[in-house]
Design a protein around this motif. Structure first.
Motif, mmCIF file in Angstrom:
data_model
loop_
_atom_site.group_PDB
_atom_site.id
_atom_site.type_symbol
_atom_site.label_atom_id
_atom_site.label_comp_id
_atom_site.label_asym_id
_atom_site.label_seq_id
_atom_site.Cartn_x
_atom_site.Cartn_y
_atom_site.Cartn_z
ATOM 1 N N ALA A 90 0.850 -1.189 0.000
ATOM 2 C CA ALA A 90 0.000 0.000 0.000
ATOM 3 C C ALA A 90 0.885 1.239 0.000
ATOM 4 C CB ALA A 90 -0.900 0.017 1.243
ATOM 5 N N THR A 91 0.250 2.387 -0.152
ATOM 6 C CA THR A 91 0.925 3.656 0.105
ATOM 7 C C THR A 91 0.695 3.985 1.572
ATOM 8 O OG1 THR A 91 0.551 4.412 -2.155
ATOM 9 C CG2 THR A 91 1.107 6.081 -0.506
ATOM 10 N N TYR A 92 1.763 4.245 2.282
ATOM 11 C CA TYR A 92 1.694 4.532 3.709
ATOM 12 C C TYR A 92 1.860 6.030 3.938
ATOM 13 C CZ TYR A 92 1.747 -0.396 4.897
ATOM 14 O OH TYR A 92 1.403 -1.724 5.031
ATOM 15 N N TYR A 93 0.968 6.564 4.777
ATOM 16 C CA TYR A 93 0.969 7.986 5.088
ATOM 17 C C TYR A 93 1.165 8.197 6.581
ATOM 18 C CZ TYR A 93 -1.377 8.403 0.546
ATOM 19 O OH TYR A 93 -1.709 8.344 -0.788
ATOM 20 N N CYS A 94 2.019 9.144 6.929
ATOM 21 C CA CYS A 94 2.053 9.542 8.329
ATOM 22 C C CYS A 94 1.140 10.751 8.498
ATOM 23 C CB CYS A 94 3.466 9.857 8.804
ATOM 24 S SG CYS A 94 4.175 11.391 8.191
ATOM 25 N N ALA A 95 0.660 10.939 9.698
ATOM 26 C CA ALA A 95 -0.279 12.014 9.967
ATOM 27 C C ALA A 95 -0.139 12.473 11.409
ATOM 28 C CB ALA A 95 -1.702 11.554 9.683
ATOM 29 N N ALA A 96 -0.672 13.644 11.695
ATOM 30 C CA ALA A 96 -0.618 14.191 13.042
ATOM 31 C C ALA A 96 -1.975 14.756 13.427
ATOM 32 C CB ALA A 96 0.451 15.284 13.120
ATOM 33 N N GLN A 97 -2.178 14.901 14.752
ATOM 34 C CA GLN A 97 -3.469 15.322 15.295
ATOM 35 C C GLN A 97 -4.536 14.328 14.841
ATOM 36 O OE1 GLN A 97 -2.603 17.130 17.652
ATOM 37 N NE2 GLN A 97 -3.365 19.193 17.286
ATOM 38 N N CYS A 98 -4.441 13.121 15.357
ATOM 39 C CA CYS A 98 -5.301 12.028 14.941
ATOM 40 C C CYS A 98 -6.564 12.020 15.795
ATOM 41 C CB CYS A 98 -4.554 10.705 15.080
ATOM 42 S SG CYS A 98 -2.872 10.775 14.433
ATOM 43 N N PHE A 99 -7.631 11.525 15.234
ATOM 44 C CA PHE A 99 -8.885 11.463 15.967
ATOM 45 C C PHE A 99 -9.714 10.315 15.422
ATOM 46 C CE2 PHE A 99 -10.994 13.196 12.297
ATOM 47 C CZ PHE A 99 -10.100 14.097 11.765
ATOM 48 N N LYS A 100 -10.661 9.909 16.219
ATOM 49 C CA LYS A 100 -11.523 8.809 15.810
ATOM 50 C C LYS A 100 -12.929 9.353 15.545
ATOM 51 C CE LYS A 100 -11.751 3.897 16.701
ATOM 52 N NZ LYS A 100 -11.486 2.800 17.647
ATOM 53 N N TYR A 101 -13.541 8.899 14.499
ATOM 54 C CA TYR A 101 -14.895 9.311 14.173
ATOM 55 C C TYR A 101 -15.605 8.152 13.506
ATOM 56 C CZ TYR A 101 -13.433 9.728 9.302
ATOM 57 O OH TYR A 101 -12.964 9.455 8.043
ATOM 58 N N SER A 102 -16.819 7.885 13.947
ATOM 59 C CA SER A 102 -17.617 6.792 13.379
ATOM 60 C C SER A 102 -16.812 5.499 13.293
ATOM 61 C CB SER A 102 -18.122 7.170 11.980
ATOM 62 O OG SER A 102 -18.899 8.335 12.020
ATOM 63 N N GLY A 103 -16.016 5.234 14.323
ATOM 64 C CA GLY A 103 -15.258 3.990 14.361
ATOM 65 C C GLY A 103 -14.013 3.960 13.512
ATOM 66 N N LYS A 104 -13.705 5.055 12.839
ATOM 67 C CA LYS A 104 -12.525 5.100 11.978
ATOM 68 C C LYS A 104 -11.577 6.190 12.461
ATOM 69 C CE LYS A 104 -15.336 3.880 7.969
ATOM 70 N NZ LYS A 104 -15.793 4.320 6.625
ATOM 71 N N TRP A 105 -10.323 6.066 12.079
ATOM 72 C CA TRP A 105 -9.333 7.088 12.426
ATOM 73 C C TRP A 105 -9.218 8.116 11.301
ATOM 74 C CZ3 TRP A 105 -7.353 7.797 17.088
ATOM 75 C CH2 TRP A 105 -7.356 6.733 17.987
ATOM 76 N N GLY A 106 -9.000 9.350 11.712
ATOM 77 C CA GLY A 106 -8.731 10.420 10.768
ATOM 78 C C GLY A 106 -7.623 11.278 11.334
ATOM 79 N N ALA A 107 -7.202 12.290 10.606
ATOM 80 C CA ALA A 107 -6.132 13.167 11.087
ATOM 81 C C ALA A 107 -6.249 14.526 10.424
ATOM 82 C CB ALA A 107 -4.765 12.551 10.800
ATOM 83 N N THR A 108 -5.610 15.503 11.064
ATOM 84 C CA THR A 108 -5.667 16.870 10.553
ATOM 85 C C THR A 108 -4.547 17.149 9.556
ATOM 86 O OG1 THR A 108 -6.601 17.595 12.661
ATOM 87 C CG2 THR A 108 -5.650 19.297 11.248
ATOM 88 N N TYR A 109 -3.357 16.643 9.846
ATOM 89 C CA TYR A 109 -2.196 16.933 8.999
ATOM 90 C C TYR A 109 -1.663 15.631 8.399
ATOM 91 C CZ TYR A 109 -2.421 21.128 11.862
ATOM 92 O OH TYR A 109 -2.866 22.247 12.518
ATOM 93 N N TRP A 110 -1.247 15.720 7.130
ATOM 94 C CA TRP A 110 -0.866 14.518 6.386
ATOM 95 C C TRP A 110 0.463 14.697 5.669
ATOM 96 C CZ3 TRP A 110 -3.931 10.161 6.490
ATOM 97 C CH2 TRP A 110 -5.203 10.315 7.029
ATOM 98 N N GLY A 111 1.203 13.570 5.563
ATOM 99 C CA GLY A 111 2.368 13.530 4.707
ATOM 100 C C GLY A 111 1.949 13.172 3.294
ATOM 101 N N GLN A 112 2.935 13.059 2.421
ATOM 102 C CA GLN A 112 2.634 12.834 1.003
ATOM 103 C C GLN A 112 2.560 11.358 0.658
ATOM 104 O OE1 GLN A 112 5.625 13.326 2.155
ATOM 105 N NE2 GLN A 112 6.907 11.841 1.097
ATOM 106 N N GLY A 113 3.000 10.496 1.555
ATOM 107 C CA GLY A 113 2.906 9.064 1.328
ATOM 108 C C GLY A 113 4.190 8.441 0.805
ATOM 109 N N THR A 114 4.387 7.175 1.137
ATOM 110 C CA THR A 114 5.524 6.407 0.638
ATOM 111 C C THR A 114 5.037 4.997 0.319
ATOM 112 O OG1 THR A 114 7.812 5.741 1.086
ATOM 113 C CG2 THR A 114 6.299 5.651 2.949
ATOM 114 N N GLN A 115 5.486 4.457 -0.787
ATOM 115 C CA GLN A 115 4.990 3.174 -1.268
ATOM 116 C C GLN A 115 5.738 2.022 -0.613
ATOM 117 O OE1 GLN A 115 2.391 2.482 -3.300
ATOM 118 N NE2 GLN A 115 2.784 0.282 -3.074
ATOM 119 N N VAL A 116 4.987 1.033 -0.176
ATOM 120 C CA VAL A 116 5.546 -0.220 0.334
ATOM 121 C C VAL A 116 4.982 -1.347 -0.516
ATOM 122 C CG1 VAL A 116 5.592 -1.833 2.268
ATOM 123 C CG2 VAL A 116 5.852 0.622 2.683
ATOM 124 N N THR A 117 5.865 -2.153 -1.072
ATOM 125 C CA THR A 117 5.448 -3.277 -1.905
ATOM 126 C C THR A 117 6.053 -4.551 -1.334
ATOM 127 O OG1 THR A 117 5.354 -1.862 -3.863
ATOM 128 C CG2 THR A 117 5.432 -4.240 -4.219
#
Length: 120
Positions: A90-117
């Motif tokens: 998948a493409t993996y993203y780091c994020a900051a200021q994480c929160f949970k909503y409707s049983g799922k995680w979300g975040a306010t700030y995001w990185g651009q992603g890095t691919q893991v195969t």
């Protein structure tokens, strides 16, 4: 402006290990997290760490194989991934200021992603 920059992605065979890093240009936040996304599928919260308490949470799919950690002196977040499986691709993203909503995680700030195969 918050800037999160991931590194460490790449290709590995099943059973192998990788360590992802995420450098923050604006310091440490109350929570940091890792997400992953496969093209055409919903983004999945993989791991979360709360800076103050050190409390961590993991998705069931990675529990026991992935470890989230942070080095506050270096403003860097890590994701140590072991016993990798092809389904971890998948493409993996780091994020900051994480929160949970409707049983799922979300975040306010995001990185651009890095691919893991992971190949079988």
């Amino acid at each position: 402006q918050v800037q999160l920059v991931e590194s460490g992605g790449g290709s590995v065979q099943a059973g192998g290990s990788l360590r992802l890093s995420c450098a923050s240009s604006t310091g440490t936040y109350s929570s940091h997290c890792w997400f992953r996304q496969v093209s055409g599928k919903e983004r999945e919260g993989v791991a979360v760490i709360f800076t103050g308490s050190g409390t961590t949470y993991y998705a069931d799919s990675v529990k026991g194989r992935f470890t989230i950690s942070q080095d506050n002196a270096k403003n860097t977040l890590y994701l140590q991934m072991s016993s990798l499986k092809p389904e971890d691709t998948a493409t993996y993203y780091c994020a900051a200021q994480c929160f949970k909503y409707s049983g799922k995680w979300g975040a306010t700030y995001w990185g651009q992603g890095t691919q893991v195969t992971v190949s079988s």
